[in-house]
Scaffold this active site. Sequence first.
Site, PDB file in Angstrom:
ATOM      1  N   ASP A  35       0.821  -1.210   0.000  1.00  0.00           N
ATOM      2  CA  ASP A  35       0.000   0.000   0.000  1.00  0.00           C
ATOM      3  C   ASP A  35       0.861   1.268   0.000  1.00  0.00           C
ATOM      4  OD1 ASP A  35      -2.294   1.462   0.019  1.00  0.00           O
ATOM      5  OD2 ASP A  35      -2.897   0.959   2.056  1.00  0.00           O
ATOM      6  N   HIS A  52       3.009   3.157  -8.979  1.00  0.00           N
ATOM      7  CA  HIS A  52       2.934   1.702  -9.160  1.00  0.00           C
ATOM      8  C   HIS A  52       4.230   1.171  -9.790  1.00  0.00           C
ATOM      9  CE1 HIS A  52      -1.117   1.815  -7.776  1.00  0.00           C
ATOM     10  NE2 HIS A  52      -1.598   2.421  -8.834  1.00  0.00           N
ATOM     11  N   LEU A 146      11.605 -20.323  -3.705  1.00  0.00           N
ATOM     12  CA  LEU A 146      10.484 -19.527  -3.174  1.00  0.00           C
ATOM     13  C   LEU A 146       9.202 -19.779  -3.968  1.00  0.00           C
ATOM     14  CD1 LEU A 146       9.510 -17.075  -1.367  1.00  0.00           C
ATOM     15  CD2 LEU A 146      10.097 -15.632  -3.333  1.00  0.00           C
TER      16      LEU A 146
HETATM   17  C1  FPP Z   1      -1.930   0.120  -3.386  1.00  0.00           C
HETATM   18  O1  FPP Z   1      -1.450   1.439  -3.389  1.00  0.00           O
HETATM   19  C2  FPP Z   1      -1.352  -0.628  -4.495  1.00  0.00           C
HETATM   20  C3  FPP Z   1      -2.060  -1.237  -5.482  1.00  0.00           C
HETATM   21  C4  FPP Z   1      -3.516  -1.189  -5.586  1.00  0.00           C
HETATM   22  C5  FPP Z   1      -1.393  -1.967  -6.546  1.00  0.00           C
HETATM   23  C6  FPP Z   1      -0.120  -2.644  -6.178  1.00  0.00           C
HETATM   24  C7  FPP Z   1       0.637  -2.781  -7.403  1.00  0.00           C
HETATM   25  C8  FPP Z   1       1.971  -2.741  -7.531  1.00  0.00           C
HETATM   26  C9  FPP Z   1       2.932  -2.726  -6.434  1.00  0.00           C
HETATM   27  C10 FPP Z   1       2.519  -2.710  -8.895  1.00  0.00           C
HETATM   28  C11 FPP Z   1       2.701  -4.039  -9.473  1.00  0.00           C
HETATM   29  C12 FPP Z   1       1.473  -4.517 -10.012  1.00  0.00           C
HETATM   30  C13 FPP Z   1       1.360  -5.564 -10.764  1.00  0.00           C
HETATM   31  C14 FPP Z   1      -0.015  -5.905 -11.093  1.00  0.00           C
HETATM   32  C15 FPP Z   1       2.486  -6.373 -11.254  1.00  0.00           C
HETATM   33  P1  FPP Z   1      -2.499   2.592  -3.604  1.00  0.00           P
HETATM   34  O2  FPP Z   1      -2.580   2.879  -5.060  1.00  0.00           O
HETATM   35  O3  FPP Z   1      -3.797   2.223  -2.969  1.00  0.00           O
HETATM   36  O4  FPP Z   1      -1.808   3.762  -2.842  1.00  0.00           O
HETATM   37  P2  FPP Z   1      -2.532   4.915  -1.987  1.00  0.00           P
HETATM   38  O5  FPP Z   1      -3.298   4.238  -0.879  1.00  0.00           O
HETATM   39  O6  FPP Z   1      -1.389   5.711  -1.488  1.00  0.00           O
HETATM   40  O7  FPP Z   1      -3.397   5.669  -2.943  1.00  0.00           O
END
Ligand code: FPP
Length: 254
Positions: A35, A52, A146
């Site tokens: 997150d 991301h 893993l």
């Molecule tokens: C949450 O942060 C994150 C996600 C919903 C996506 C996680 C994805 C990645 C780490 C990238 C890799 C992805 C793939 C599919 C390979 P948020 O966007 O909710 O952050 P915020 O709470 O600060 O808005």
Amino acid sequence: MKPSQWWGLIRRKRAAPAAELAADALPRHVAIIMDGNGRWAKRRMLPRELGHRAGVESMRAIIRESGRLGIAALTLYAFSTENWSRSDEEVSALMGLMLECFRKEAEELNRSNVRVRVIGDTSRLSAEHRGEIARVSKLTGRNSGLQLNLALNYGGRDEIVRAVRKLVDDGVSSDKVNEKTFADALDTAGLPDVDLVIRTSGEMRMSNFLPYLAAYAEYVAPETLWPDYSVEEYHKSLAVYAGRSRRFGGRPAK
Ligand code: FPP
């Protein structure tokens, strides 16, 4: 010795680097809610997509370190069933990133002896995505290092409902339904229980992540945003876990 130096010693003792932890103090299965990508980007006045993208770098580092430490299984929450409600632009950026990751990282994951599984309802993903998932799962399917599980279009309630449907469709009678047969009908069949859930960015919610397998997991919520979550931070989370006394509803297990 100055008082400030004593504090340094105390802190070091509390957050021992994982490399110094006994292997039996490490979790077998770590699950991570990655997150904070959006906030990371916002603080830099960048589009969310770049948050991301930066998050993928953290993913890479944590996967590598999990393998190096000998952790058996790592499950990463990459796209939830609820994430479809984000803007079309963000959903399509995440979907694009997913394909890019599968294409770019498959060979390296295979060379590192990582076995990849995708959990979640992949039927809603594009044919291109499903093709890549099948290719990577097959390519790495015989690896013995893993076990990496990527949760894509994953929701815990959805997983449970699909498991119940599967049991019904397979004609399993109610007297044959028990914790083992039920667990075997889940996407996570065969995986060990989750020992540790890490959610970055300080949020303290499970957000529909692995409700069955993480029933007795320890929970750690570092303040760090996912793109800034480093191997050192990971070691700290593992050290916090190692210091926990697990009771499983009964007497302390260690
Ligand atoms: C949450 O942060 C994150 C996600 C919903 C996506 C996680 C994805 C990645 C780490 C990238 C890799 C992805 C793939 C599919 C390979 P948020 O966007 O909710 O952050 P915020 O709470 O600060 O808005």
